[in-house]
Design an enzyme around this catalytic site. Sequence first.
Site, short mmCIF file in Angstrom:
data_model
loop_
_atom_site.label_atom_id
_atom_site.label_comp_id
_atom_site.label_asym_id
_atom_site.label_seq_id
_atom_site.Cartn_x
_atom_site.Cartn_y
_atom_site.Cartn_z
N SER A 94 -12.16 0.45 7.62
CA SER A 94 -13.37 -0.28 8.00
C SER A 94 -13.70 -1.40 7.02
O SER A 94 -14.28 -2.43 7.41
CB SER A 94 -14.55 0.68 8.10
N ASP A 270 -24.94 1.25 2.94
CA ASP A 270 -24.56 2.66 2.96
C ASP A 270 -23.80 3.10 1.71
O ASP A 270 -23.35 4.24 1.62
CB ASP A 270 -23.72 2.97 4.20
N HIS A 273 -19.71 0.18 2.32
CA HIS A 273 -19.32 -1.13 2.84
C HIS A 273 -20.01 -2.25 2.06
O HIS A 273 -21.16 -2.12 1.64
CB HIS A 273 -19.66 -1.22 4.33
#
Length: 794
Positions: A94, A270, A273
């Site tokens: 991600s 978070d 990221h």
Amino acid sequence: MAAQAYAMGRREINQHFNIRNAKLLAVGFVLILTAGHGIHRSYGGGDSCEWLLSSGRFLGENVWQPNGCMMHKYKISEVKSCLMNKYITFIGDSRIRQLFYAFIKIISSGVKEEGNKHENISFEDGRNPLKVDFLWYPEVNNSMKDCFKAWIEDTQQKPHIIVVGAATWSIKIQNGSMEALAQYKINLTSIAPLLEKLAETKDIYWILQDPVYEDLLSENRKMITNQRIGLYNDAALSILNSSTRNMAAKVKIFRASRLIAEETMAGSLDGLHLPETTRDINAMILMNSYCNKIVKPIDGSCCLPLAPLSLIQKLTGGFFSICIIGCLVVTYFCHTWQRSKPNADVESEEEKKPVTASLSTPEKLLFSLSKLGLIMGYFFLCDRADLFMKEQKYYTHSTFFIPLVYIIVLGVFYNDNTKETTMLNREQTDEWKGWMQLIILIYHISGASTFLPVYMHIRVLVAAYLFQTGYGHFSYFWKSGEYGIARICQILFRLNFLVVVLCLVMNRPYQFYYFVPLVTFWFMVIYGTLGIWPQTGKKDENGSCSPYWEVVFKLLGLLLCICLLSASQSSFENAFSLWPISKLFEWQGFLHEWWFRWKLDRFAVLHGMFFAFLYGALKKSHLLSEGKGETLFTPRMSSFLLFTSVVVFLTYSIWCASCKNKAECNEHHPYFSVLQILSFVLIRNIPGYVRSVYSSFFAWFGKISLELFICQYHIWLAADTKGILVLIPGSPVLNIIISTFIFVLVAHEISQITNDLVQITIPKDNYVALKRLLCVAIFLFGILALSSFEQMNK
């Protein structure tokens, strides 16, 4: 006694630390720094691509500075030109997906982060043959290995750029076990030869894992600690490129992302990221790493290949090399001849003469050109070779105003009495040019053009230079009536000599050094306006000058011409479109830059001419009191004008601070800048005690103001003024001190060389001067023709 002791101490200091010794010290600095940077480059520390990807620091909020080189901020048009017909692939988890989106937003700003997060994503620009893919491979395993193997074995389209990185999923799924780390090393070891094989023909980037902000991590991510991430990064660094012997097959390790994240992860949503601004910086680093060698932006020195030498540069280098060798040969034979002479009386005057005093005119010419050649070599090393580092500017109020306070204090401290007490006497105009030039230098190196009030005041200083041009040349022609060719040649030589040499050495057009074309153009306008029949100036032995109505008529005619030219940009450009004139005033093939510079201060020279005319008329009518300590006008008039000048000066500054944008400010600048200039002149000259003193500190710099303005382009600033020259890495303050010391002394030496060459090359006889002027014109015509021919063949 105290004054006598002070004077003796001052003489003692001047005896040991004079300009000659300072220049010798500067030469020593240059030799040491050149050798140091050369050794650093030679032993593996000179790859600016490595600097870009591995090191750097934040200059300010969201402004990343790679160590030793400059990043270019790419526009959409530049990116599409660079990546046309290219296929780029991002492979990983991600975090890599976020980098993928940041990358394609540089290509197309309207892209949104949509779709299933754990699937492949494809982007194609419909208007350009360009494709960017994201492939979801969150772990370094056999699936990722098969992907690379397929690209090696497949003859179909392969990515031109591959950006890959993964580790956090392995930590998360295996709960941070050491077995997972061992398996990661095994898998990466098997993949590394495939990456190195692809790196032989493609650009492969391995993204090291960024740190996390552990306090913000959710419960199911608590095992992803910075300590474990460090172990995975160490494994990647030890495995990748470990077997590579061919540097062309090297996988590029992206370390800078980790450094950037260390400063910005507190802004993560978070804890895992990266914040959006951080991702944007990483994407721009990738763009610079790949595109700089293709687009070749002047303000993107990272990964920028050296430009090939032009034919003109080679010929210029050869000429200066011959001069230097010839000077060495002449010096050797002169030294041998001196040693063979009988010993002279050590007290004789002949023994006391400097070496250059006994040189013939050809030897002086050779000696001056040799010194100039060595100086031009330093210019080339600073801004055309990749020997010295370059960094980008970043404006803060402190970087502009603190040096400004320093120079004001120094300027006030070093003061002296003027030889004359007339308005705008020589010492005062040198002082005026000096402090203006120092402020402009601070403005350029601090990047203060981004702060509109400072920008507008600097525009006034440039207008004031042109005001002085109009004032000085009008006063000279009106008082002397001398319009001979020799006078023109001297002025044109002093203005243009350094710029012409730099155009040849640095491969830059004449318009690049915009101020010199501007001043040269306006000098010729002044000469043509006053020299046209009936000539303005001294007429007879009684000293009677031209009738006032003739001068007024000429000034009004000049005003009309300026208004007509400024009314239409197309008409203005048509007036300068004929070759070779167009070649002189073009910038990147267009006349727009010349139009902008000319229009911005189009009335400044006329204002200076009119002020000189008005001052001469008032002085002739005995309406001015210029004695020592006397106010310029009657006490009541002086008080009124002084108060009005202060109010106008401050009002203009307040208007500059309230201006909304540069376009609006520039539109009003040509009409209102003269108010602040005249206000300053009156404030500086109305009080007699102020008019009778000047700053010797500022005046010293004023005498070399033109050389300072031009030399800053290449040996103080860098990348054609876009960045800052770095002679001493890692110490910005010391770097500025040393580079400024060298820069100022180089400018002073060039000023002396120019003055020497003026005496040698410009004769006082008008006929001989005309013949030499024609020879120079033919030479410049040939240079312009050769330059045009080279451009056509590119």
